[in-house]
Motif scaffolding. Structure first.
Motif, PDB file in Angstrom:
ATOM      1  N   ILE A 151       0.806  -1.220   0.000  1.00 41.06           N
ATOM      2  CA  ILE A 151       0.000   0.000   0.000  1.00 41.06           C
ATOM      3  C   ILE A 151       0.839   1.270   0.000  1.00 41.06           C
ATOM      4  CG2 ILE A 151      -1.980  -1.115   1.109  1.00 41.06           C
ATOM      5  CD1 ILE A 151      -1.092   0.167   3.747  1.00 41.06           C
ATOM      6  N   LYS A 154       0.206   4.338  -2.360  1.00 41.50           N
ATOM      7  CA  LYS A 154      -1.062   4.088  -3.043  1.00 41.50           C
ATOM      8  C   LYS A 154      -2.214   4.843  -2.381  1.00 41.50           C
ATOM      9  CE  LYS A 154       0.422   0.855  -5.954  1.00 41.50           C
ATOM     10  NZ  LYS A 154       1.780   0.616  -5.464  1.00 41.50           N
ATOM     11  N   HIS A 155      -3.169   5.259  -3.215  1.00 40.49           N
ATOM     12  CA  HIS A 155      -4.397   5.864  -2.704  1.00 40.49           C
ATOM     13  C   HIS A 155      -5.323   4.738  -2.255  1.00 40.49           C
ATOM     14  CE1 HIS A 155      -3.635  10.014  -4.114  1.00 40.49           C
ATOM     15  NE2 HIS A 155      -2.930   9.411  -5.057  1.00 40.49           N
ATOM     16  N   ALA A 186       0.628   4.712   2.884  1.00 35.81           N
ATOM     17  CA  ALA A 186      -0.557   4.858   2.035  1.00 35.81           C
ATOM     18  C   ALA A 186      -1.079   6.292   2.046  1.00 35.81           C
ATOM     19  CB  ALA A 186      -1.657   3.907   2.501  1.00 35.81           C
ATOM     20  N   ASP A 201      -6.579   2.599  -7.373  1.00 39.27           N
ATOM     21  CA  ASP A 201      -5.239   3.061  -7.701  1.00 39.27           C
ATOM     22  C   ASP A 201      -4.534   1.898  -8.387  1.00 39.27           C
ATOM     23  OD1 ASP A 201      -2.610   3.946  -7.868  1.00 39.27           O
ATOM     24  OD2 ASP A 201      -2.668   4.974  -5.935  1.00 39.27           O
ATOM     25  N   LEU A 204      -5.147  -1.802  -7.236  1.00 43.72           N
ATOM     26  CA  LEU A 204      -5.644  -1.773  -5.860  1.00 43.72           C
ATOM     27  C   LEU A 204      -6.979  -1.032  -5.804  1.00 43.72           C
ATOM     28  CD1 LEU A 204      -4.749  -2.561  -2.972  1.00 43.72           C
ATOM     29  CD2 LEU A 204      -3.684  -0.305  -2.802  1.00 43.72           C
TER      30      LEU A 204
END
Length: 225
Positions: A151, A154-155, A186, A201, A204
């Motif tokens: 994560i 990542k959004h 994250a 994202d 994900l």
């Protein structure tokens, strides 16, 4: 036929208390209904395999569609009674993995090495990693082969601090998903408490709360094509 792993908890109570918890039913059934309509196959997995308890609070929020899946023999047998054990599953067989919620996952998802293995395999094979609500707990500690948190950078979204306070479980849960996600790099996003919200994202896809399972499914279906 493309296959999706649906991950469920085996946890029956809040830590050392006698208060019951388990799977938040709608977070499984609403997702499953959508992906099955889109002609995906699902397999149900839990850390230990076998019995999956239901969070009794989740039964206050059922509707006809939730009950339809819940009452099906397939869901009762393969999800609630005879879920597959994570150790026995090959991630290479699946296009996506979906982590359901319910407070129980806070105890058995985060450090389960087999769930981490499945997630890493699917992601590094180009598949999709998805979660809703407390299900993000299953992603928090997953590291890629590179050693980086999945994560990181990542959004994502998941059950927020404010929602945990509203739920009245702030003092009983072992950690807060939002805080750990942010500490692992994250970019945590959120909308108004208990409103539908999902974020994609790349590979994900995450949903904020129990009312976001269908939104996660829709984004996954669109992404896989």
């Amino acid at each position: 036929m493309k296959k999706i792993l649906v991950i469920l908890t085996n946890t029956t109570r809040y830590g050392q208390t006698t208060a019951p918890t388990g799977l938040w039913l709608g977070e499984a059934t609403e997702f499953v209904e959508e992906v099955v309509k889109a002609e995906f196959q699902v397999d149900y997995v839990s850390p230990k395999g076998g019995f999956v308890p239901l969070d009794p609070r989740s039964m206050k929020y059922v509707d006809e569609s939730i009950m339809r899946v819940y009452e099906s023999n397939d869901f009762q047998q393969r999800a609630l009674i005879r879920s597959l054990a994570a150790k026995d599953v090959n991630g290479a067989d699946y296009s996506a993995i979906y982590f359901t919620g319910g407070h129980g996952v806070m105890w058995d998802f985060p450090n389960d090495v087999n769930l981490q293995r499945l997630t890493r395999t699917i992601y590094e094979n180009g598949g999709f990693v998805t979660a809703v609500c407390h299900g993000i707990a299953g992603l928090l500690n997953v590291k890629l082969t590179s050693g980086q948190y999945l994560i990181s950078g990542k959004h994502v979204t998941g059950f927020t601090l404010s929602e945990e306070l509203i739920a009245g479980k702030r003092r009983v849960v072992p950690f807060l998903n939002q805080q750990v996600a942010e500490s692992h790099g994250a970019k945590f996003e959120k909308k108004r408490a208990y409103k539908t919200f999902a974020v994609r994202d790349g590979q994900l896809i995450t949903g904020q709360n129990p009312f976001s399972a269908q939104a996660v499914a829709e984004k996954l279906i669109s992404a896989i094509g």
